[in-house]
Design a protein around this motif. Sequence first.
Motif, mmCIF file in Angstrom:
data_model
loop_
_atom_site.group_PDB
_atom_site.id
_atom_site.type_symbol
_atom_site.label_atom_id
_atom_site.label_comp_id
_atom_site.label_asym_id
_atom_site.label_seq_id
_atom_site.Cartn_x
_atom_site.Cartn_y
_atom_site.Cartn_z
ATOM 1 N N VAL A 139 0.830 -1.209 0.000
ATOM 2 C CA VAL A 139 0.000 0.000 0.000
ATOM 3 C C VAL A 139 0.866 1.263 0.000
ATOM 4 N N ASP A 140 1.900 1.255 0.813
ATOM 5 C CA ASP A 140 2.706 2.471 0.942
ATOM 6 C C ASP A 140 3.445 2.797 -0.366
ATOM 7 N N THR A 141 3.984 1.778 -0.997
ATOM 8 C CA THR A 141 4.689 2.023 -2.266
ATOM 9 C C THR A 141 3.690 2.484 -3.330
ATOM 10 N N ALA A 142 2.528 1.837 -3.366
ATOM 11 C CA ALA A 142 1.504 2.232 -4.356
ATOM 12 C C ALA A 142 1.107 3.696 -4.154
ATOM 13 N N LEU A 143 0.924 4.083 -2.880
ATOM 14 C CA LEU A 143 0.538 5.480 -2.609
ATOM 15 C C LEU A 143 1.622 6.448 -3.061
ATOM 16 N N ASN A 144 2.864 6.048 -2.894
ATOM 17 C CA ASN A 144 3.964 6.913 -3.336
ATOM 18 C C ASN A 144 4.031 7.020 -4.859
ATOM 19 N N VAL A 145 3.714 5.910 -5.532
ATOM 20 C CA VAL A 145 3.669 5.946 -7.011
ATOM 21 C C VAL A 145 2.563 6.913 -7.456
ATOM 22 N N SER A 148 3.495 10.606 -6.843
ATOM 23 C CA SER A 148 4.405 11.155 -7.870
ATOM 24 C C SER A 148 3.639 11.436 -9.154
ATOM 25 N N ALA A 149 2.738 10.512 -9.520
ATOM 26 C CA ALA A 149 1.975 10.703 -10.758
ATOM 27 C C ALA A 149 1.120 11.962 -10.657
ATOM 28 N N LEU A 150 0.458 12.136 -9.513
ATOM 29 C CA LEU A 150 -0.413 13.314 -9.351
ATOM 30 C C LEU A 150 0.406 14.604 -9.354
ATOM 31 N N ASP A 151 1.571 14.569 -8.724
ATOM 32 C CA ASP A 151 2.445 15.760 -8.744
ATOM 33 C C ASP A 151 2.826 16.116 -10.179
ATOM 34 N N ASP A 152 3.121 15.091 -10.980
ATOM 35 C CA ASP A 152 3.523 15.328 -12.376
ATOM 36 C C ASP A 152 2.345 15.828 -13.215
ATOM 37 N N ILE A 153 1.191 15.212 -13.007
ATOM 38 C CA ILE A 153 0.006 15.603 -13.791
ATOM 39 C C ILE A 153 -0.386 17.045 -13.473
ATOM 40 N N ARG A 154 -0.168 17.447 -12.236
ATOM 41 C CA ARG A 154 -0.496 18.821 -11.837
ATOM 42 C C ARG A 154 0.234 19.841 -12.718
ATOM 43 N N ASP A 155 1.481 19.526 -13.121
ATOM 44 C CA ASP A 155 2.262 20.463 -13.949
ATOM 45 C C ASP A 155 1.533 20.803 -15.243
ATOM 46 N N MET A 169 -6.109 2.259 -8.810
ATOM 47 C CA MET A 169 -6.606 0.884 -8.633
ATOM 48 C C MET A 169 -7.423 0.767 -7.356
ATOM 49 N N GLY A 170 -8.007 -0.399 -7.161
ATOM 50 C CA GLY A 170 -8.838 -0.680 -5.983
ATOM 51 C C GLY A 170 -10.118 -1.305 -6.476
ATOM 52 N N GLN A 251 1.021 1.028 -10.456
ATOM 53 C CA GLN A 251 0.821 1.193 -8.999
ATOM 54 C C GLN A 251 1.277 -0.030 -8.214
ATOM 55 N N ARG A 252 1.414 -1.160 -8.880
ATOM 56 C CA ARG A 252 1.834 -2.367 -8.166
ATOM 57 C C ARG A 252 3.355 -2.523 -8.130
ATOM 58 N N GLY A 253 4.059 -1.706 -8.962
ATOM 59 C CA GLY A 253 5.504 -1.905 -9.069
ATOM 60 C C GLY A 253 6.299 -0.886 -8.288
ATOM 61 N N GLY A 254 7.605 -0.995 -8.411
ATOM 62 C CA GLY A 254 8.479 0.011 -7.812
ATOM 63 C C GLY A 254 9.394 -0.553 -6.757
ATOM 64 N N ASN A 255 10.098 0.384 -6.137
ATOM 65 C CA ASN A 255 11.097 0.050 -5.120
ATOM 66 C C ASN A 255 10.406 0.118 -3.766
ATOM 67 N N PRO A 256 10.285 -1.012 -3.043
ATOM 68 C CA PRO A 256 9.545 -0.981 -1.773
ATOM 69 C C PRO A 256 10.048 0.124 -0.837
ATOM 70 N N THR A 257 9.130 0.885 -0.276
ATOM 71 C CA THR A 257 9.506 2.000 0.604
ATOM 72 C C THR A 257 10.122 1.479 1.903
ATOM 73 N N VAL A 258 10.687 2.406 2.665
ATOM 74 C CA VAL A 258 11.283 2.065 3.970
ATOM 75 C C VAL A 258 10.226 1.383 4.850
ATOM 76 N N TYR A 259 9.039 1.988 4.889
ATOM 77 C CA TYR A 259 7.957 1.468 5.729
ATOM 78 C C TYR A 259 7.603 0.035 5.331
ATOM 79 N N GLU A 260 7.492 -0.165 4.018
ATOM 80 C CA GLU A 260 7.132 -1.489 3.505
ATOM 81 C C GLU A 260 8.167 -2.534 3.948
ATOM 82 N N ARG A 261 9.443 -2.179 3.865
ATOM 83 C CA ARG A 261 10.500 -3.142 4.212
ATOM 84 C C ARG A 261 10.471 -3.465 5.701
#
Length: 319
Positions: A139-145, A148-155, A169-170, A251-261
């Motif tokens: 969940v935490d990594t997905a939220l971070n993905v 980032s996407a929302l920050d980029d789309i805002r531009d 997703m959900g 949203q399912r991929g990426g580098n697992p966050t500190v919290y996730e680990r």
Amino acid sequence: MAIAIMCSGGDSCGMNPAIKSFVDYCYEKELEPYFIYEGYDGLIDNKIKKAKHKDVSGILHLGGTIIKTSRSKRFLEEKYRKIAYENLKSHNIDKLVVLGGNGTFRGLHTFAQEFDLSFVGIPATIDNDIYGSDYALGVDTALNVIKSALDDIRDTSFSLKRAFVVETMGRNCGYLAAISAIISGAEICMIPEIKTNLESLEKKLKDELKHGREYILAVVSEGANQTDNLVSWINDKLKMESRSIVLGHIQRGGNPTVYERLMANEFMIYAIDELLKEKTQSIIIYKNSKFKFIDIKKVMDKKQKIDKNILKQLEKMTK
Ligand code: F6P
């Protein structure tokens, strides 16, 4: 003593850190760790192998799962569950750690009613919809993905003075959309748990547009099934050009966050310790900063709800 780990359903970040903790902790406790590859399908096909330390070196930073996963249709049939059980027996495995979501646990529940098995299920799904648990791995990594996407789309939204409708997703649960909308300051959020009051939303946004608002960010949960409708609604009612983007499987991929680990390790140590104590058929949950075990039947019988305070914050958007 032989003990096996398996992932099933959609992969989620944190599975690999959990797999690493499983192997390391098993050896520390002088247990024999086994991998079941490719979820329930792999269990049916006897894809079971003893795990070694070297299998889990250098995997902490990887998304997905090195032992793979599946959404098995065959496991729904009793004849295949019997084969699966015989495969476990042939390796003398009677203890399991299973990482997955509600579909996975439903299969496990049926399996456990038919055969003698001790297991702990660890919530691992980006949907965060496991009854009783505030958190599931991924969940935490997905939220971070999504963040980032929302920050980029805002531009681009800002630059072109457009509205963007972003679908997260959900399958049945709006958790990812709800949290992402709050932390990104979105103007609209649609989730299956809340009925959006379009009349007051229209009034509020028209007023804001009159007073200088130049763009709109909307977050819609897959489970709300409203992405295309909302694009049309913004075009028609607010007279603002709008685009949609479905974030999908990134949203399912990426580098697992500190919290996730950290959580993957905690979940795993508690799960193995529980399996060593006595026979159990439970799901480990994380509630109010504490780990607890709940009987799998209870988890299957009840539906997880989004925290009331989060829902209240979203409801304020339309007021
Ligand atoms: O793992 C959960 C989930 O990502 C849901 O959010 C989504 O509805 C579903 O899986 C997608 O499944 P699949 O990858 O099989 O298309």
